[in-house]
Motif scaffolding. Structure first.
Motif, PDB file in Angstrom:
ATOM      1  N   ALA A  33       0.833  -1.204   0.000  1.00 45.74           N
ATOM      2  CA  ALA A  33       0.000   0.000   0.000  1.00 45.74           C
ATOM      3  C   ALA A  33       0.869   1.257   0.000  1.00 45.74           C
ATOM      4  CB  ALA A  33      -0.930  -0.001   1.207  1.00 45.74           C
ATOM      5  N   ALA A  34       1.965   1.249   0.755  1.00 46.57           N
ATOM      6  CA  ALA A  34       2.856   2.408   0.805  1.00 46.57           C
ATOM      7  C   ALA A  34       3.515   2.670  -0.544  1.00 46.57           C
ATOM      8  CB  ALA A  34       3.918   2.200   1.881  1.00 46.57           C
ATOM      9  N   VAL A  35       3.769   1.625  -1.307  1.00 45.23           N
ATOM     10  CA  VAL A  35       4.372   1.789  -2.627  1.00 45.23           C
ATOM     11  C   VAL A  35       3.317   2.217  -3.644  1.00 45.23           C
ATOM     12  CG1 VAL A  35       5.444   0.521  -4.525  1.00 45.23           C
ATOM     13  CG2 VAL A  35       6.260   0.191  -2.183  1.00 45.23           C
ATOM     14  N   ALA A  36       2.115   1.682  -3.555  1.00 44.75           N
ATOM     15  CA  ALA A  36       1.070   1.926  -4.557  1.00 44.75           C
ATOM     16  C   ALA A  36       0.389   3.283  -4.387  1.00 44.75           C
ATOM     17  CB  ALA A  36       0.024   0.821  -4.499  1.00 44.75           C
ATOM     18  N   LEU A  37       0.244   3.780  -3.183  1.00 40.47           N
ATOM     19  CA  LEU A  37      -0.509   5.013  -2.949  1.00 40.47           C
ATOM     20  C   LEU A  37       0.066   6.224  -3.679  1.00 40.47           C
ATOM     21  CD1 LEU A  37      -2.983   6.169  -1.553  1.00 40.47           C
ATOM     22  CD2 LEU A  37      -1.538   6.672   0.416  1.00 40.47           C
ATOM     23  N   PRO A  38       1.364   6.499  -3.622  1.00 41.01           N
ATOM     24  CA  PRO A  38       1.882   7.660  -4.374  1.00 41.01           C
ATOM     25  C   PRO A  38       1.672   7.527  -5.885  1.00 41.01           C
ATOM     26  CG  PRO A  38       3.494   6.943  -2.758  1.00 41.01           C
ATOM     27  CD  PRO A  38       2.404   5.921  -2.775  1.00 41.01           C
ATOM     28  N   GLN A  39       1.803   6.315  -6.403  1.00 41.10           N
ATOM     29  CA  GLN A  39       1.566   6.108  -7.832  1.00 41.10           C
ATOM     30  C   GLN A  39       0.102   6.354  -8.184  1.00 41.10           C
ATOM     31  OE1 GLN A  39       3.919   5.736 -10.076  1.00 41.10           O
ATOM     32  NE2 GLN A  39       5.376   5.867  -8.406  1.00 41.10           N
ATOM     33  N   TYR A  40      -0.788   5.947  -7.300  1.00 42.66           N
ATOM     34  CA  TYR A  40      -2.215   6.185  -7.513  1.00 42.66           C
ATOM     35  C   TYR A  40      -2.511   7.685  -7.505  1.00 42.66           C
ATOM     36  CZ  TYR A  40      -7.189   6.497  -6.554  1.00 42.66           C
ATOM     37  OH  TYR A  40      -8.510   6.848  -6.593  1.00 42.66           O
ATOM     38  N   GLU A  41      -1.933   8.412  -6.549  1.00 40.89           N
ATOM     39  CA  GLU A  41      -2.143   9.858  -6.465  1.00 40.89           C
ATOM     40  C   GLU A  41      -1.652  10.559  -7.731  1.00 40.89           C
ATOM     41  OE1 GLU A  41      -0.134  11.016  -2.896  1.00 40.89           O
ATOM     42  OE2 GLU A  41      -1.865  10.567  -1.623  1.00 40.89           O
ATOM     43  N   GLY A 162       4.862  19.124  -8.115  1.00 41.58           N
ATOM     44  CA  GLY A 162       4.757  19.880  -9.356  1.00 41.58           C
ATOM     45  C   GLY A 162       5.870  19.533 -10.332  1.00 41.58           C
ATOM     46  N   GLN A 163       7.083  19.341  -9.827  1.00 41.44           N
ATOM     47  CA  GLN A 163       8.192  18.960 -10.693  1.00 41.44           C
ATOM     48  C   GLN A 163       7.982  17.564 -11.275  1.00 41.44           C
ATOM     49  OE1 GLN A 163      11.488  19.613  -8.066  1.00 41.44           O
ATOM     50  NE2 GLN A 163      11.463  21.832  -8.371  1.00 41.44           N
ATOM     51  N   LYS A 164       7.384  16.671 -10.480  1.00 41.36           N
ATOM     52  CA  LYS A 164       7.066  15.331 -10.995  1.00 41.36           C
ATOM     53  C   LYS A 164       6.029  15.416 -12.106  1.00 41.36           C
ATOM     54  CE  LYS A 164       7.973  12.715  -6.773  1.00 41.36           C
ATOM     55  NZ  LYS A 164       7.351  11.949  -5.683  1.00 41.36           N
ATOM     56  N   MET A 165       5.046  16.285 -11.930  1.00 43.78           N
ATOM     57  CA  MET A 165       4.021  16.432 -12.961  1.00 43.78           C
ATOM     58  C   MET A 165       4.625  16.985 -14.249  1.00 43.78           C
ATOM     59  SD  MET A 165       1.261  15.107 -12.088  1.00 43.78           S
ATOM     60  CE  MET A 165       0.364  15.609 -13.529  1.00 43.78           C
TER      61      MET A 165
END
Length: 173
Positions: A33-41, A162-165
């Motif tokens: 869940a800790a790995v998947a949540l940021p990717q989901y966001e 924002g930089q990731k986006m």
């Protein structure tokens, strides 16, 4: 004497799970869940940004048509042949759902300065819409044809998200 609360398996093993086994399973689920949540966001953010880019691209087309008919760009979207019902509200600044605003020329009225002839998309997570622009996580600019940077796209990341986006959008910063 047999144990009261322990069931015996026909093969001689005890039935059920030990506390350690359950804790290991919970730990593995927590790590996943800790790995998947940021990717989901980020996937949700990318989807929302795609909607805002569509709004801004349509707004750019409407501005270009208006320019061809009148010889200047207009910041008031009510004067353009475009409708944002269900997505955004406003005239000079469009207040959109999901913490986005779309600002036409970073101002109001008739704009002739080529350095301000762009449509800006701002993302402001957790910020009141009135204080969005100075506190934006990132800004995506769509430059108009008769601007200082004709038909260019620009992304400015003001936070790590924002930089990731901007990196996902594959646009120069």
């Amino acid at each position: 004497m047999s144990k009261i609360y322990q069931k015996n398996h026909p093969a001689g093993k005890n039935a059920g799970f030990t506390l350690i086994e359950l804790l290991v399973v919970v730990l593995i689920i927590g790590i996943l869940a800790a790995v998947a949540l940021p990717q989901y966001e980020m996937a949700v953010m990318k989807s929302r940004l795609a909607t805002m880019r569509t709004v801004a691209e349509n707004l750019k087309k409407a501005e270009e048509i208006y320019y061809m008919a009148n010889g200047y760009y207009e910041a008031n979207t009510d004067k353009l042949d475009i409708d944002f019902k269900g997505v955004c509200t406003g005239t000079d600044v469009l207040w959109c759902k999901d913490e986005f605003i779309v600002d036409v020329f970073d101002g109001a009225g008739i704009v002739t300065d080529p350095n301000n002839l762009f449509i800006g998309i701002y993302f402001c997570p957790g910020v009141d819409s009135a204080a969005c622009k100075p506190n934006a996580a990132f800004m995506y600019k769509i430059w108009l044809t008769n601007s200082a940077k004709p038909d260019e796209r620009e992304c400015l990341g003001y936070s790590s998200k924002g930089q990731k986006m901007c990196k996902i959008l594959n646009v120069q910063q």
